[in-house]
Design a protein around this motif. Sequence first.
Motif, PDB file in Angstrom:
ATOM      1  N   HIS A 199     -18.514  31.179 -25.916  1.00  0.00           N
ATOM      2  CA  HIS A 199     -19.241  30.541 -26.929  1.00  0.00           C
ATOM      3  C   HIS A 199     -18.497  30.595 -28.236  1.00  0.00           C
ATOM      4  O   HIS A 199     -18.614  29.670 -29.196  1.00  0.00           O
ATOM      5  CB  HIS A 199     -20.644  30.998 -26.908  1.00  0.00           C
ATOM      6  CG  HIS A 199     -21.534  30.578 -25.814  1.00  0.00           C
ATOM      7  ND1 HIS A 199     -22.869  30.631 -25.891  1.00  0.00           N
ATOM      8  CD2 HIS A 199     -21.233  29.857 -24.665  1.00  0.00           C
ATOM      9  CE1 HIS A 199     -23.348  30.241 -24.639  1.00  0.00           C
ATOM     10  NE2 HIS A 199     -22.420  29.656 -24.098  1.00  0.00           N
TER      11      HIS A 199
ATOM     12  N   VAL B 233     -16.338  27.616 -29.148  1.00  0.00           N
ATOM     13  CA  VAL B 233     -16.875  26.209 -29.257  1.00  0.00           C
ATOM     14  C   VAL B 233     -16.397  25.270 -30.092  1.00  0.00           C
ATOM     15  O   VAL B 233     -16.074  23.977 -29.796  1.00  0.00           O
ATOM     16  CB  VAL B 233     -18.467  26.540 -29.272  1.00  0.00           C
ATOM     17  CG1 VAL B 233     -19.121  25.113 -29.885  1.00  0.00           C
ATOM     18  CG2 VAL B 233     -19.194  26.984 -28.329  1.00  0.00           C
TER      19      VAL B 233
ATOM     20  N   SER C 205     -22.583  22.487 -34.366  1.00  0.00           N
ATOM     21  CA  SER C 205     -23.169  22.981 -33.030  1.00  0.00           C
ATOM     22  C   SER C 205     -24.440  23.656 -33.158  1.00  0.00           C
ATOM     23  O   SER C 205     -25.151  24.019 -34.363  1.00  0.00           O
ATOM     24  CB  SER C 205     -22.242  24.040 -32.415  1.00  0.00           C
ATOM     25  OG  SER C 205     -22.169  25.248 -33.464  1.00  0.00           O
TER      26      SER C 205
ATOM     27  N   PHE D 251     -23.699  23.723 -23.849  1.00  0.00           N
ATOM     28  CA  PHE D 251     -23.818  24.004 -25.265  1.00  0.00           C
ATOM     29  C   PHE D 251     -23.507  22.924 -25.943  1.00  0.00           C
ATOM     30  O   PHE D 251     -22.574  21.917 -25.800  1.00  0.00           O
ATOM     31  CB  PHE D 251     -22.497  24.957 -25.444  1.00  0.00           C
ATOM     32  CG  PHE D 251     -22.749  25.793 -26.906  1.00  0.00           C
ATOM     33  CD1 PHE D 251     -22.874  27.081 -26.791  1.00  0.00           C
ATOM     34  CD2 PHE D 251     -22.613  25.039 -27.965  1.00  0.00           C
ATOM     35  CE1 PHE D 251     -23.109  27.934 -28.136  1.00  0.00           C
ATOM     36  CE2 PHE D 251     -22.791  25.776 -29.314  1.00  0.00           C
ATOM     37  CZ  PHE D 251     -22.822  27.201 -29.245  1.00  0.00           C
TER      38      PHE D 251
ATOM     39  N   VAL E  43     -22.738  20.494 -29.138  1.00  0.00           N
ATOM     40  CA  VAL E  43     -21.813  20.325 -30.200  1.00  0.00           C
ATOM     41  C   VAL E  43     -22.139  19.026 -30.596  1.00  0.00           C
ATOM     42  O   VAL E  43     -22.195  17.898 -30.205  1.00  0.00           O
ATOM     43  CB  VAL E  43     -20.223  20.485 -29.861  1.00  0.00           C
ATOM     44  CG1 VAL E  43     -20.397  22.145 -29.445  1.00  0.00           C
ATOM     45  CG2 VAL E  43     -19.982  19.752 -28.693  1.00  0.00           C
TER      46      VAL E  43
END
Length: 233
Positions: A141, A144, A157, A169, A171
């Motif tokens: 993470h 990212v 994000s 995740f 973004v």
Amino acid sequence: MGGNKKGNIEDLMKELALKGDDLYDVVFEESDAPAEEDLRWMILVRVHMDKGFSTYWFFRNMRTAWDLAREVKIKTLEENLFQMQFNCLGDSETVTQGGPWHFRGNPVIIAPYDGYSKSSSIELYKFDIWARIIDLPIAFHGKVKALASKIGEYVDSEPSSFDFEGNFFRVRVRLDVRNPLKKATSIIRGGEREIFAMKYERLLDWCQVCGFMGHEFKEHGDGVHPPSARDTI
């Protein structure tokens, strides 16, 4: 920036076959500037679309999509280039910070406008969209921002949290419609590559053959393509 502007002036003089003594400059003083409220909350708009469209239906659809509190002023500068000015801060933020907006599945590209720049000097190719990096392990993470920058310009994000449901995740990236959509990003750890699929939220129409937005695969070439030639995102 100044050098680029100077180069543009020189190019224009050459294109118009002008010499320095052909020009008689008008000096613009700060006291000549319009009132601040006359130039605020303005944008330039272009639809990234390969074919023509009805401006009437475009204006009507966008007013509905934006659900504005006040009337918006719209001026057609040229084919597929529009200047708009909002009448309140809330409407301006709704349009410039929301989206991605689209008309008939094609990206509506928006850029802020200061009222001084030539509209032709402002690039209208980029828009923001939320994307999901699928099945990204928690240990990665911290990467990212770097991963997102491989598919577009990193904008924002959603913070990682154990309270969040979903194996991805989120973004927000700024995509350039002149580039094909990327469907994956990757990390190399200990010499081994790990690939993570990308899923775009509210994805607009795009061509599954060439990867570009502005047309669909049935409009690419003669429109006849085997399933093996088409990507999915």
